[in-house]
Design a protein around this motif. Structure first.
Motif, PDB file in Angstrom:
ATOM      1  N   THR A 285      65.714 147.766  98.536  1.00  0.00           N
ATOM      2  CA  THR A 285      64.724 147.214  99.450  1.00  0.00           C
ATOM      3  C   THR A 285      64.272 148.266 100.456  1.00  0.00           C
ATOM      4  O   THR A 285      63.074 148.428 100.731  1.00  0.00           O
ATOM      5  N   GLY A 286      65.239 149.028 101.003  1.00  0.00           N
ATOM      6  CA  GLY A 286      64.888 150.102 101.930  1.00  0.00           C
ATOM      7  C   GLY A 286      64.042 151.174 101.283  1.00  0.00           C
ATOM      8  O   GLY A 286      63.100 151.708 101.887  1.00  0.00           O
ATOM      9  N   ARG A 287      64.337 151.491 100.018  1.00  0.00           N
ATOM     10  CA  ARG A 287      63.568 152.501  99.311  1.00  0.00           C
ATOM     11  C   ARG A 287      62.123 152.055  99.105  1.00  0.00           C
ATOM     12  O   ARG A 287      61.191 152.823  99.293  1.00  0.00           O
ATOM     13  N   TRP A 288      61.955 150.794  98.718  1.00  0.00           N
ATOM     14  CA  TRP A 288      60.598 150.281  98.535  1.00  0.00           C
ATOM     15  C   TRP A 288      59.817 150.293  99.844  1.00  0.00           C
ATOM     16  O   TRP A 288      58.633 150.651  99.874  1.00  0.00           O
ATOM     17  N   ARG A 289      60.492 149.937 100.936  1.00  0.00           N
ATOM     18  CA  ARG A 289      59.809 149.951 102.234  1.00  0.00           C
ATOM     19  C   ARG A 289      59.378 151.359 102.612  1.00  0.00           C
ATOM     20  O   ARG A 289      58.276 151.569 103.131  1.00  0.00           O
ATOM     21  N   ARG A 290      60.250 152.335 102.370  1.00  0.00           N
ATOM     22  CA  ARG A 290      59.895 153.714 102.699  1.00  0.00           C
ATOM     23  C   ARG A 290      58.742 154.213 101.841  1.00  0.00           C
ATOM     24  O   ARG A 290      57.895 154.969 102.302  1.00  0.00           O
ATOM     25  N   GLN A 291      58.733 153.815 100.580  1.00  0.00           N
ATOM     26  CA  GLN A 291      57.627 154.215  99.705  1.00  0.00           C
ATOM     27  C   GLN A 291      56.310 153.617 100.191  1.00  0.00           C
ATOM     28  O   GLN A 291      55.267 154.279 100.155  1.00  0.00           O
ATOM     29  N   LEU A 292      56.364 152.366 100.646  1.00  0.00           N
ATOM     30  CA  LEU A 292      55.143 151.714 101.127  1.00  0.00           C
ATOM     31  C   LEU A 292      54.624 152.348 102.414  1.00  0.00           C
ATOM     32  O   LEU A 292      53.414 152.427 102.639  1.00  0.00           O
ATOM     33  N   THR A 293      55.570 152.817 103.259  1.00  0.00           N
ATOM     34  CA  THR A 293      55.164 153.398 104.539  1.00  0.00           C
ATOM     35  C   THR A 293      55.008 154.917 104.479  1.00  0.00           C
ATOM     36  O   THR A 293      54.589 155.534 105.455  1.00  0.00           O
ATOM     37  N   GLY A 294      55.366 155.508 103.329  1.00  0.00           N
ATOM     38  CA  GLY A 294      55.241 156.953 103.189  1.00  0.00           C
ATOM     39  C   GLY A 294      56.365 157.743 103.795  1.00  0.00           C
ATOM     40  O   GLY A 294      56.304 158.976 103.875  1.00  0.00           O
ATOM     41  N   ARG A 295      57.451 157.074 104.211  1.00  0.00           N
ATOM     42  CA  ARG A 295      58.600 157.795 104.763  1.00  0.00           C
ATOM     43  C   ARG A 295      59.447 158.365 103.645  1.00  0.00           C
ATOM     44  O   ARG A 295      59.453 157.842 102.527  1.00  0.00           O
ATOM     45  N   PRO A 296      60.212 159.461 103.901  1.00  0.00           N
ATOM     46  CA  PRO A 296      61.061 160.065 102.859  1.00  0.00           C
ATOM     47  C   PRO A 296      62.117 159.092 102.377  1.00  0.00           C
ATOM     48  O   PRO A 296      62.650 158.283 103.149  1.00  0.00           O
TER      49      PRO A 296
END
Length: 306
Positions: A285-296
């Motif tokens: 879930t954290g990985r998907w959120r980072r991908q959506l926000t462009g964070r590493p």
């Protein structure tokens, strides 16, 4: 070599360790605990490792040497030093890490204070780089003195990552009830979960363990691959498929057959499965959120025993 068995055995499994070996042995000989031996098993190193070992053993009779006829794989060598140990307590030592002088005595004191219900004590960790420069503290958070085995196993499943606890001090009788380190990636995860099922794990509050991350590390190196890690376990190499699933399956199998009563086996296996599953959902879930926000994204799965 002294005739009487020491209180603590420090097992040092080696293969081509010349770069950091002298610093490792110097740190062990500087331990302030008064009663220990150093048991070295060399996996047929091809560099100066064996020469260094013999030089140190000639100067200090607390060092006992053994050499395998060929490279049998890291997991075999980790088992060998346990077999050779004579102490009531035992600690594995990786050649590239540093144990500060109070490491052994602090862990022994923690085990003595807690009594037989405690089977492992380890100190807090500072990560260092290949040159010995600090990277930063690492919070293991694996200590759990809960009397319920399933609670201890859940604690391991919740926080286990770089797996420094397996470099702590064990009661060797309990250690020999486990399957030790086995030939699959991250078998140290399964091992620490099994230890938690057998007894309490205590974290010593002092930062006494310097864990080195460098380019030759099997899993923590930025250039390391799955093939590199597999070669540590089996020098001839083998294919790696779904390492996370393999680790989970092996851990559940280990807990389901651990040297405890059937009810404890079941509760520990269920606790690990539920906690690990929840943890993986949070990671994804954290990985998907980072991908959506462009964070590493975070670092990949790691942590196999070296």
């Amino acid at each position: 070599m002294p005739d009487t068995a020491p209180r603590v055995s420090l097992g040092v499994p080696l293969y081509n360790a010349e770069r950091y070996l002298e610093g490792c042995l110097d740190a062990l000989l500087a331990q302030d605990h008064p009663d220990f031996e150093i048991v070295v098993s060399d996996n047929a190193s091809t560099d100066r490792t064996w020469r260094i070992c013999r030089a140190y053993a000639a100067r200090d009779d607390r060092i006992r040497l053994y050499r395998n006829p060929r490279n049998l794989g890291g997991h075999v060598n980790y088992t060998k030093v346990v077999e050779l140990a004579r102490g009531e307590l035992f600690k594995w030592v990786a050649y590239d890490d540093i144990c500060l002088p109070g490491f052994v005595s602090a862990c022994v004191a923690a085990l003595d204070a807690a009594g037989p219900r405690a089977v492992l004590a380890y100190p807090r960790t500072l990560l260092i780089d290949g040159s010995g420069e600090p990277i930063g503290p690492y919070p293991d958070r694996l200590g759990c003195a809960d009397p319920r085995p399933w609670r201890r196993v859940a604690q391991v499943a919740r926080y286990l990552s770089l797996c420094h606890a397996h470099f702590g001090v064990f009661r060797i009788a309990t250690l020999r009830r486990t399957r030790l380190i086995r030939p699959f990636l991250s078998s140290d995860y399964s091992f620490v979960a099994e230890v938690a099922a057998l007894g309490e794990i205590h974290e010593v509050p002092q930062q006494l363990f310097l864990r080195r991350l460098h380019v030759a590390s099997t899993r923590q190196s930025p250039t390391g691959t799955l093939a590199d890690a597999v070669s540590w376990f089996a020098p001839e190499g083998r294919r790696v498929l779904a390492p996370r699933l393999r680790m989970l399956a092996e851990t559940l199998r280990t807990l389901a057959t651990a040297d405890v009563d059937p009810a404890t086996r079941l509760s520990c296996a269920l606790a690990f499965a539920a906690t690990w599953g929840t943890r993986r959902v949070r990671v994804h879930t954290g990985r998907w959120r980072r991908q959506l926000t462009g964070r590493p994204t975070s670092a990949p799965f790691g942590g196999g025993g070296r």
